[in-house]
Design a protein around this motif. Structure first.
Motif, PDB file in Angstrom:
ATOM      1  N   UNK A 264       0.841  -1.196   0.000  1.00 36.63           N
ATOM      2  CA  UNK A 264       0.000   0.000   0.000  1.00 36.63           C
ATOM      3  C   UNK A 264       0.875   1.245   0.000  1.00 36.63           C
ATOM      4  N   UNK A 265       1.958   1.142   0.748  1.00 30.93           N
ATOM      5  CA  UNK A 265       2.843   2.292   0.828  1.00 30.93           C
ATOM      6  C   UNK A 265       3.412   2.601  -0.565  1.00 30.93           C
ATOM      7  N   UNK A 266       3.751   1.527  -1.281  1.00 27.24           N
ATOM      8  CA  UNK A 266       4.260   1.706  -2.646  1.00 27.24           C
ATOM      9  C   UNK A 266       3.182   2.289  -3.545  1.00 27.24           C
ATOM     10  N   UNK A 267       1.974   1.774  -3.354  1.00 23.61           N
ATOM     11  CA  UNK A 267       0.904   2.182  -4.254  1.00 23.61           C
ATOM     12  C   UNK A 267       0.350   3.545  -3.904  1.00 23.61           C
ATOM     13  N   UNK A 268       0.686   4.004  -2.695  1.00 26.49           N
ATOM     14  CA  UNK A 268       0.090   5.259  -2.234  1.00 26.49           C
ATOM     15  C   UNK A 268       0.421   6.393  -3.184  1.00 26.49           C
ATOM     16  N   UNK A 269       1.583   6.324  -3.855  1.00 24.19           N
ATOM     17  CA  UNK A 269       1.907   7.381  -4.795  1.00 24.19           C
ATOM     18  C   UNK A 269       3.303   7.148  -5.318  1.00 24.19           C
ATOM     19  N   UNK A 270       3.594   7.659  -6.523  1.00 23.94           N
ATOM     20  CA  UNK A 270       4.928   7.500  -7.088  1.00 23.94           C
ATOM     21  C   UNK A 270       5.886   8.373  -6.285  1.00 23.94           C
ATOM     22  N   UNK A 271       7.155   7.954  -6.201  1.00 26.86           N
ATOM     23  CA  UNK A 271       8.116   8.754  -5.463  1.00 26.86           C
ATOM     24  C   UNK A 271       8.437  10.061  -6.193  1.00 26.86           C
ATOM     25  N   UNK A 272       8.861  11.063  -5.464  1.00 28.52           N
ATOM     26  CA  UNK A 272       9.262  12.330  -6.080  1.00 28.52           C
ATOM     27  C   UNK A 272      10.508  12.833  -5.375  1.00 28.52           C
ATOM     28  N   UNK A 273      11.209  13.769  -6.054  1.00 26.59           N
ATOM     29  CA  UNK A 273      12.415  14.363  -5.461  1.00 26.59           C
ATOM     30  C   UNK A 273      12.021  15.601  -4.697  1.00 26.59           C
ATOM     31  N   UNK A 274      12.485  15.679  -3.469  1.00 22.14           N
ATOM     32  CA  UNK A 274      12.210  16.861  -2.671  1.00 22.14           C
ATOM     33  C   UNK A 274      13.511  17.628  -2.522  1.00 22.14           C
ATOM     34  N   UNK A 275      13.526  18.858  -3.037  1.00 21.55           N
ATOM     35  CA  UNK A 275      14.783  19.612  -3.036  1.00 21.55           C
ATOM     36  C   UNK A 275      14.591  20.936  -2.312  1.00 21.55           C
ATOM     37  N   UNK A 276      15.509  21.227  -1.396  1.00 17.63           N
ATOM     38  CA  UNK A 276      15.514  22.534  -0.739  1.00 17.63           C
ATOM     39  C   UNK A 276      16.915  23.103  -0.919  1.00 17.63           C
ATOM     40  N   UNK A 277      16.991  24.371  -1.336  1.00 17.20           N
ATOM     41  CA  UNK A 277      18.324  24.965  -1.575  1.00 17.20           C
ATOM     42  C   UNK A 277      18.501  26.214  -0.715  1.00 17.20           C
ATOM     43  N   UNK A 278      19.762  26.598  -0.540  1.00 16.94           N
ATOM     44  CA  UNK A 278      20.029  27.836   0.161  1.00 16.94           C
ATOM     45  C   UNK A 278      19.651  28.985  -0.773  1.00 16.94           C
ATOM     46  N   UNK A 279      19.007  29.989  -0.248  1.00 15.00           N
ATOM     47  CA  UNK A 279      18.448  31.027  -1.102  1.00 15.00           C
ATOM     48  C   UNK A 279      19.540  31.832  -1.820  1.00 15.00           C
ATOM     49  N   UNK A 280      19.241  32.267  -3.014  1.00 16.03           N
ATOM     50  CA  UNK A 280      20.203  33.046  -3.788  1.00 16.03           C
ATOM     51  C   UNK A 280      19.717  33.124  -5.226  1.00 16.03           C
ATOM     52  N   UNK A 281      20.225  34.091  -5.960  1.00 14.55           N
ATOM     53  CA  UNK A 281      19.744  34.275  -7.325  1.00 14.55           C
ATOM     54  C   UNK A 281      20.065  33.073  -8.197  1.00 14.55           C
ATOM     55  N   UNK A 282      21.337  32.587  -8.015  1.00 17.10           N
ATOM     56  CA  UNK A 282      21.795  31.464  -8.793  1.00 17.10           C
ATOM     57  C   UNK A 282      20.902  30.248  -8.566  1.00 17.10           C
ATOM     58  N   UNK A 283      20.603  30.011  -7.314  1.00 18.50           N
ATOM     59  CA  UNK A 283      19.778  28.862  -6.950  1.00 18.50           C
ATOM     60  C   UNK A 283      18.400  28.973  -7.574  1.00 18.50           C
ATOM     61  N   UNK A 284      17.811  30.197  -7.506  1.00 10.46           N
ATOM     62  CA  UNK A 284      16.470  30.359  -8.063  1.00 10.46           C
ATOM     63  C   UNK A 284      16.456  30.124  -9.568  1.00 10.46           C
ATOM     64  N   UNK A 285      17.478  30.602 -10.247  1.00  8.68           N
ATOM     65  CA  UNK A 285      17.571  30.346 -11.681  1.00  8.68           C
ATOM     66  C   UNK A 285      17.623  28.865 -11.959  1.00  8.68           C
ATOM     67  N   UNK A 286      18.456  28.188 -11.144  1.00  6.70           N
ATOM     68  CA  UNK A 286      18.613  26.748 -11.354  1.00  6.70           C
ATOM     69  C   UNK A 286      17.282  26.023 -11.169  1.00  6.70           C
ATOM     70  N   UNK A 287      16.574  26.400 -10.126  1.00 11.73           N
ATOM     71  CA  UNK A 287      15.271  25.763  -9.866  1.00 11.73           C
ATOM     72  C   UNK A 287      14.351  25.940 -11.066  1.00 11.73           C
ATOM     73  N   UNK A 288      14.424  27.147 -11.663  1.00 13.26           N
ATOM     74  CA  UNK A 288      13.571  27.423 -12.811  1.00 13.26           C
ATOM     75  C   UNK A 288      13.896  26.535 -13.998  1.00 13.26           C
ATOM     76  N   UNK A 289      15.161  26.045 -14.038  1.00 17.55           N
ATOM     77  CA  UNK A 289      15.574  25.287 -15.206  1.00 17.55           C
ATOM     78  C   UNK A 289      15.439  23.773 -15.051  1.00 17.55           C
ATOM     79  N   UNK A 290      15.103  23.317 -13.860  1.00 19.79           N
ATOM     80  CA  UNK A 290      15.015  21.854 -13.644  1.00 19.79           C
ATOM     81  C   UNK A 290      14.029  21.209 -14.604  1.00 19.79           C
ATOM     82  N   UNK A 291      12.957  21.936 -14.871  1.00 21.46           N
ATOM     83  CA  UNK A 291      11.902  21.400 -15.717  1.00 21.46           C
ATOM     84  C   UNK A 291      12.421  20.912 -17.067  1.00 21.46           C
ATOM     85  N   UNK A 292      13.534  21.568 -17.513  1.00 20.15           N
ATOM     86  CA  UNK A 292      14.038  21.220 -18.850  1.00 20.15           C
ATOM     87  C   UNK A 292      14.853  19.939 -18.863  1.00 20.15           C
ATOM     88  N   UNK A 293      15.236  19.452 -17.669  1.00 19.60           N
ATOM     89  CA  UNK A 293      16.030  18.218 -17.625  1.00 19.60           C
ATOM     90  C   UNK A 293      15.206  17.069 -18.172  1.00 19.60           C
TER      91      UNK A 293
END
Lengths: 303, 257
Positions: A216-245
């Motif tokens: 049930x635990x497996x079926x409860x939902x597909x796994x996902x990546x949880x990412x938290x970064x230290x705040x900064x302009x560079x980091x925010x840009x990177x977050x914006x670009x993950x979608x393209x991977x």
């Protein structure tokens, strides 16, 4: 081998359906949790199994190798265990044992042994009317297994207990589940996860599903990546670009954190991590999570 | 009937520890002692009451020994009967209410054994209570008033004992069917009074009612002869068996889980 099988079990009280069309299977040497919110029909189901109630319709098929009087191989602990206050703990055990068909010598030995296991050795010769709630619960458990039942039915065995009493009871159950099948009802998922192998989810008198907790635990939902970064302009840009991977299906996110959904966890995990390193992003959290059973339970019940 | 012996043992210990085995005999003993004492000393009691005008002549015929014992039984018929109802009103209803009935019935015990253990205990407690009370009354009557015919006394004692057991059995049955112990006691006691009244009113036609045993016991003592009680006895025995069967069905009946 299955101990018993319920097929389309229903029970009405007047016009209300306490249980409708419940079908489930109870196997051997496992711990099964009947999980559901208050009023889901858990107590009714257990009373039907124990033979305290007759179903309005539906059948219970017992294993044909076992005695036809199922009370001989069943132990039952109701939600509010009641004892004769004028008996001592030891007398309660002996009376229970003898009523279940043990000889008086056997009942006395078994009583002594179980009282000790339940931590009631000191209180064995005190009257039950003086016992605390936790002691009564442990006495209830001990007397329910006095005849070494194949199936132990427990209605909310830990709900009324403090954290220590809860731990004691869960430990006792954990020891016993090798020798017998335990079916317990609870509305707390956490308790079920601690000792049980299998879940029967109930809501509003219906069985919603039955399955192994791990599945049930497996079926409860597909796994996902949880990412938290230290705040900064560079980091925010990177977050914006993950979608393209490549391989990423969806990104939910806010400021300095996001959840990456994908169907190819293994490859995407590497790619995302590598790109973070390449770009010098300071990661605070990088983990693979799953929707918890708790969330799944709440969603299933509210649906 | 599996579990009968163990359940009987449980009932016995319960009667001892909850003092039922003490207070019920005490009630009957008190009633039994008082009747011959008041019969003997009533003139003195009245004379010493002191609020009678000077020169009043009190002439109360001293009752025969049989009459005194008959009055004792009448006393048992009200207060004693109520005590029996109260003692056994909770025997099943109370256990159902607090959950101990479930504790017993989830174990491999037949409902009939459960009810039968209570009934045998009822017979035992009532025989102790009634035996002591009536025996005490007999003893004091011998001392203070005179010696009654032993044969009559024993026969009426037996008849009255069966009547008491009948009422106790009704209490067990109502206790099995009703949720409230108080309702069980009230209905049984009310029923007993109605049975006695009806029997008194329609003696010719309804002499076979169980309350005929009560009437026969009293008239045997007071007049030395009694109407035929065989019909009543047979009806009572059959009723007891029926009541117990109904009680066993009722014991496993429940409205809510």
């Amino acid at each position: 081998m299955n101990l018993l099988k319920a097929e389309g079990l229903s029970r009405k009280y007047g016009k209300t359906d306490a249980l409708s069309q419940a079908s489930f299977v109870i196997g051997e040497n496992r711990c099964i949790a009947l999980l559901g919110p208050n009023g889901a029909g858990k107590t009714t189901t257990l009373s039907l199994l124990a033979g305290l109630l007759d179903p309005t319709s539906g059948t219970l098929v017992m294993n044909s190798d076992l005695s036809s009087d199922r009370r001989r191989w069943m132990g039952f602990l109701p939600q509010h265990p009641a004892f004769f206050g004028w008996m001592t703990g030891f007398e309660t055990m002996v009376t229970a044992g003898r009523l279940c068909g043990l000889s008086s010598k056997e009942a006395a030995e078994r009583g002594k042994e179980l009282l000790e296991a339940a931590g009631l050795k000191e209180a064995a010769n005190r009257r039950v009317s003086g016992y605390s709630g936790g002691m009564k619960q442990r006495l209830g458990l001990a007397q329910a297994v006095v005849h070494r039942p194949r199936l132990l039915l427990l209605d909310e065995p830990v709900s009324a207990l403090d954290p220590i009493g809860r731990r004691d009871v869960l430990t006792m159950l954990d020891n016993w589940k090798r020798e017998m099948t335990i079916v317990l009802s609870t509305h707390v998922l956490h308790d079920a996860e601690q000792v049980c192998d299998e879940l029967i989810l109930m809501n509003r008198g219906r069985v919603m599903m039955q399955g192994e907790i791990e599945q049930l635990r497996q079926a409860a939902g597909a796994p996902y990546l949880n990412i938290v970064v230290e705040e900064g302009e560079k980091a925010n840009n990177w977050l914006g670009r993950i979608e393209r991977i490549q391989g990423v299906t969806k990104v939910d996110g806010g400021k300095s954190q996001c959840r990456v959904h994908t169907d190819e966890m293994d490859s995407v995990r590497d790619k995302v991590l590598r790109s973070a390193l390449d770009e010098g992003v300071k990661l605070l959290t990088f983990e693979v999570s799953r929707k918890s059973l708790e969330q799944w339970f709440v969603e299933a019940v509210q649906a | 009937m599996s579990g009968f012996g163990i359940l009987l043992h449980k009932e016995w210990r319960e009667a001892l520890r909850t003092a039922k085995l003490i207070w019920l005999p005490a009630v009957f003993l008190l009633l039994g002692f008082l009747q011959p004492l008041t019969a003997k000393f009533m003139p003195d009691i009245l004379a010493s009451a002191g609020n009678l005008p000077e020169g009043t002549l009190i002439q109360i015929p001293v009752p025969t020994p049989g009459e005194v014992l008959g009055q004792t039984i009448s006393q048992f018929g009200t207060v004693g009967l109520l005590a029996v109802c109260l003692a056994f009103m909770g025997t099943i209803a109370g256990e159902k209410r607090n959950g101990t009935a479930d504790w017993i019935l989830v174990k491999p015990v037949s409902p009939l054994a459960y009810v039968a253990s209570k009934w045998v205990m009822l017979c035992l407690i009532v025989s102790i209570a009634f035996g002591l009370g009536f025996g005490g009354s007999w003893y004091y009557t011998n001392l203070l008033i005179g010696v009654p015919n032993s044969g009559d006394v024993l026969i009426s004692a037996l008849l009255y004992y069966i009547w008491l057991v009948f009422i106790g059995t009704v209490t067990i049955m109502t206790s099995a069917l009703l949720r409230s112990p108080a309702a069980a006691a009230f209905i049984t006691f009310g029923g007993a009074i109605v049975l006695q009244l009806v029997h008194g009113l329609f003696d010719n036609k309804l002499s076979w009612l169980p309350s005929g045993l009560d009437a026969a016991a009293i008239s045997k003592l007071t007049t030395g002869s009694s109407p035929s009680w065989a019909g009543s006895a047979i009806v009572t025995v059959i009723s007891i068996a029926t009541l117990l069967t109904v009680a066993a069905k009722g014991a496993v009946l429940r409205k809510k889980g």
